[in-house]
Design a protein around this motif. Structure first.
Motif, PDB file in Angstrom:
ATOM      1  N   ASP A   1      31.746-127.323  -5.262  1.00 60.01           N
ATOM      2  CA  ASP A   1      30.827-128.415  -4.939  1.00 60.01           C
ATOM      3  C   ASP A   1      29.985-128.857  -6.140  1.00 60.01           C
ATOM      4  O   ASP A   1      29.695-130.046  -6.310  1.00 60.01           O
ATOM      5  N   SER A   2      29.613-127.929  -6.980  1.00 59.74           N
ATOM      6  CA  SER A   2      28.698-128.245  -8.075  1.00 59.74           C
ATOM      7  C   SER A   2      29.303-129.152  -9.144  1.00 59.74           C
ATOM      8  O   SER A   2      28.563-129.695  -9.965  1.00 59.74           O
ATOM      9  N   VAL A   3      30.621-129.326  -9.153  1.00 62.90           N
ATOM     10  CA  VAL A   3      31.245-130.169 -10.173  1.00 62.90           C
ATOM     11  C   VAL A   3      31.901-131.413  -9.580  1.00 62.90           C
ATOM     12  O   VAL A   3      32.416-132.250 -10.329  1.00 62.90           O
ATOM     13  N   LYS A   4      31.895-131.547  -8.281  1.00 62.46           N
ATOM     14  CA  LYS A   4      32.523-132.714  -7.653  1.00 62.46           C
ATOM     15  C   LYS A   4      31.871-134.000  -8.143  1.00 62.46           C
ATOM     16  O   LYS A   4      30.651-134.107  -8.204  1.00 62.46           O
ATOM     17  N   GLY A   5      32.724-134.969  -8.484  1.00 63.72           N
ATOM     18  CA  GLY A   5      32.230-136.231  -8.998  1.00 63.72           C
ATOM     19  C   GLY A   5      31.981-136.231 -10.495  1.00 63.72           C
ATOM     20  O   GLY A   5      31.759-137.289 -11.085  1.00 63.72           O
ATOM     21  N   ARG A   6      32.015-135.052 -11.125  1.00 66.98           N
ATOM     22  CA  ARG A   6      31.792-134.960 -12.576  1.00 66.98           C
ATOM     23  C   ARG A   6      33.018-134.436 -13.316  1.00 66.98           C
ATOM     24  O   ARG A   6      33.272-134.851 -14.447  1.00 66.98           O
ATOM     25  N   PHE A   7      33.749-133.530 -12.720  1.00 68.97           N
ATOM     26  CA  PHE A   7      34.920-132.931 -13.356  1.00 68.97           C
ATOM     27  C   PHE A   7      36.191-133.447 -12.686  1.00 68.97           C
ATOM     28  O   PHE A   7      36.214-133.693 -11.462  1.00 68.97           O
ATOM     29  N   THR A   8      37.251-133.561 -13.484  1.00 72.50           N
ATOM     30  CA  THR A   8      38.556-133.968 -12.964  1.00 72.50           C
ATOM     31  C   THR A   8      39.631-133.060 -13.546  1.00 72.50           C
ATOM     32  O   THR A   8      39.741-132.929 -14.771  1.00 72.50           O
ATOM     33  N   ILE A   9      40.420-132.463 -12.667  1.00 70.57           N
ATOM     34  CA  ILE A   9      41.542-131.647 -13.108  1.00 70.57           C
ATOM     35  C   ILE A   9      42.815-132.481 -13.013  1.00 70.57           C
ATOM     36  O   ILE A   9      42.986-133.287 -12.092  1.00 70.57           O
ATOM     37  N   SER A  10      43.688-132.298 -14.001  1.00 69.72           N
ATOM     38  CA  SER A  10      44.966-132.996 -13.995  1.00 69.72           C
ATOM     39  C   SER A  10      46.003-132.125 -14.693  1.00 69.72           C
ATOM     40  O   SER A  10      45.653-131.148 -15.351  1.00 69.72           O
ATOM     41  N   ARG A  11      47.249-132.502 -14.536  1.00 68.78           N
ATOM     42  CA  ARG A  11      48.307-131.731 -15.174  1.00 68.78           C
ATOM     43  C   ARG A  11      49.416-132.653 -15.632  1.00 68.78           C
ATOM     44  O   ARG A  11      49.672-133.699 -15.013  1.00 68.78           O
ATOM     45  N   ASP A  12      50.074-132.239 -16.715  1.00 71.36           N
ATOM     46  CA  ASP A  12      51.231-132.940 -17.247  1.00 71.36           C
ATOM     47  C   ASP A  12      52.359-131.914 -17.300  1.00 71.36           C
ATOM     48  O   ASP A  12      52.420-131.092 -18.213  1.00 71.36           O
ATOM     49  N   ASN A  13      53.228-131.952 -16.314  1.00 71.62           N
ATOM     50  CA  ASN A  13      54.295-130.945 -16.236  1.00 71.62           C
ATOM     51  C   ASN A  13      55.292-131.090 -17.384  1.00 71.62           C
ATOM     52  O   ASN A  13      55.931-130.114 -17.774  1.00 71.62           O
ATOM     53  N   GLY A  14      55.409-132.305 -17.931  1.00 71.02           N
ATOM     54  CA  GLY A  14      56.304-132.491 -19.062  1.00 71.02           C
ATOM     55  C   GLY A  14      55.796-131.825 -20.327  1.00 71.02           C
ATOM     56  O   GLY A  14      56.582-131.446 -21.197  1.00 71.02           O
ATOM     57  N   LYS A  15      54.477-131.651 -20.424  1.00 72.31           N
ATOM     58  CA  LYS A  15      53.869-131.019 -21.597  1.00 72.31           C
ATOM     59  C   LYS A  15      53.401-129.593 -21.300  1.00 72.31           C
ATOM     60  O   LYS A  15      52.767-128.960 -22.146  1.00 72.31           O
ATOM     61  N   ASN A  16      53.674-129.101 -20.101  1.00 72.45           N
ATOM     62  CA  ASN A  16      53.236-127.748 -19.719  1.00 72.45           C
ATOM     63  C   ASN A  16      51.736-127.562 -19.952  1.00 72.45           C
ATOM     64  O   ASN A  16      51.298-126.520 -20.458  1.00 72.45           O
ATOM     65  N   THR A  17      50.965-128.552 -19.591  1.00 77.13           N
ATOM     66  CA  THR A  17      49.529-128.526 -19.888  1.00 77.13           C
ATOM     67  C   THR A  17      48.716-128.965 -18.678  1.00 77.13           C
ATOM     68  O   THR A  17      49.100-129.897 -17.974  1.00 77.13           O
ATOM     69  N   VAL A  18      47.599-128.289 -18.472  1.00 76.93           N
ATOM     70  CA  VAL A  18      46.631-128.693 -17.467  1.00 76.93           C
ATOM     71  C   VAL A  18      45.324-129.011 -18.175  1.00 76.93           C
ATOM     72  O   VAL A  18      44.996-128.392 -19.194  1.00 76.93           O
ATOM     73  N   TYR A  19      44.609-129.980 -17.667  1.00 81.47           N
ATOM     74  CA  TYR A  19      43.386-130.464 -18.297  1.00 81.47           C
ATOM     75  C   TYR A  19      42.209-130.351 -17.326  1.00 81.47           C
ATOM     76  O   TYR A  19      42.373-130.380 -16.110  1.00 81.47           O
ATOM     77  N   LEU A  20      41.029-130.271 -17.931  1.00 80.32           N
ATOM     78  CA  LEU A  20      39.799-130.377 -17.151  1.00 80.32           C
ATOM     79  C   LEU A  20      38.878-131.333 -17.895  1.00 80.32           C
ATOM     80  O   LEU A  20      38.333-130.989 -18.954  1.00 80.32           O
ATOM     81  N   GLN A  21      38.748-132.540 -17.375  1.00 79.35           N
ATOM     82  CA  GLN A  21      37.827-133.527 -17.944  1.00 79.35           C
ATOM     83  C   GLN A  21      36.452-133.281 -17.349  1.00 79.35           C
ATOM     84  O   GLN A  21      36.282-133.321 -16.125  1.00 79.35           O
ATOM     85  N   MET A  22      35.491-133.024 -18.208  1.00 81.70           N
ATOM     86  CA  MET A  22      34.143-132.689 -17.751  1.00 81.70           C
ATOM     87  C   MET A  22      33.172-133.753 -18.249  1.00 81.70           C
ATOM     88  O   MET A  22      32.993-133.906 -19.467  1.00 81.70           O
ATOM     89  N   ASN A  23      32.592-134.485 -17.336  1.00 85.06           N
ATOM     90  CA  ASN A  23      31.623-135.530 -17.652  1.00 85.06           C
ATOM     91  C   ASN A  23      30.241-135.166 -17.113  1.00 85.06           C
ATOM     92  O   ASN A  23      30.123-134.280 -16.257  1.00 85.06           O
ATOM     93  N   SER A  24      29.239-135.856 -17.599  1.00 87.46           N
ATOM     94  CA  SER A  24      27.857-135.635 -17.151  1.00 87.46           C
ATOM     95  C   SER A  24      27.511-134.149 -17.157  1.00 87.46           C
ATOM     96  O   SER A  24      26.973-133.611 -16.174  1.00 87.46           O
ATOM     97  N   LEU A  25      27.819-133.512 -18.252  1.00 85.69           N
ATOM     98  CA  LEU A  25      27.622-132.065 -18.331  1.00 85.69           C
ATOM     99  C   LEU A  25      26.148-131.693 -18.234  1.00 85.69           C
ATOM    100  O   LEU A  25      25.265-132.427 -18.706  1.00 85.69           O
ATOM    101  N   LYS A  26      25.911-130.544 -17.629  1.00 82.87           N
ATOM    102  CA  LYS A  26      24.566-130.019 -17.429  1.00 82.87           C
ATOM    103  C   LYS A  26      24.443-128.648 -18.097  1.00 82.87           C
ATOM    104  O   LYS A  26      25.459-127.954 -18.257  1.00 82.87           O
TER     105      LYS A  26
END
Length: 120
Positions: free
Chosen positions: A62-87
């Motif tokens: 709950d504490s990161v909803k609306g600020r963080f976004t998880i995504s993945r690129d299976n072609g690159k074998n990579t997962v990402y975490l975009q973190m905005n409005s960091l506290k």
């Protein structure tokens, strides 16, 4: 078993952004659920975000909803975490995890962690 290597951590001011990456080895990356956990000094490791192999299941603490976004690129074998409005309370070591499902990530493979420090 999959090997995981995180990158992208660093020092940022409150309100800033960072993007974490987790590169996985192995040809079965696309079959794993992936996720991020974090551990602040003196605290237990906590779940931050998770994404299923087909992206149909995505979960956030709950504490990161609306600020963080998880995504993945299976072609690159990579997962990402975009973190905005960091506290400042986001300061922690962030760990990448791989498992059979989002619900069972904590029992799977782990990376070595990357430090995120948010200054006030």
């Amino acid at each position: 078993q999959v090997q995981l290597v995180e990158s992208g951590g660093g020092l940022v001011q409150a309100g800033g952004s960072l993007r974490l990456s987790c590169a996985a080895s192995g040809r079965t990356f696309s079959s794993y659920a992936m996720g991020w956990f974090r551990q602040a000094p003196g605290k237990e490791r906590e779940f931050v975000a998770g994404i299923s192999w087909n992206r149909l299941t995505i979960r956030y603490v709950d504490s990161v909803k609306g600020r963080f976004t998880i995504s993945r690129d299976n072609g690159k074998n990579t997962v990402y975490l975009q973190m905005n409005s960091l506290k400042p309370e986001d300061t922690a070591v962030y760990y990448c995890a791989a498992g059979a499902t989002v619900a069972t990530l904590s029992g799977g493979s782990w990376g070595q962690g990357t430090q995120v420090t948010v200054s006030s």
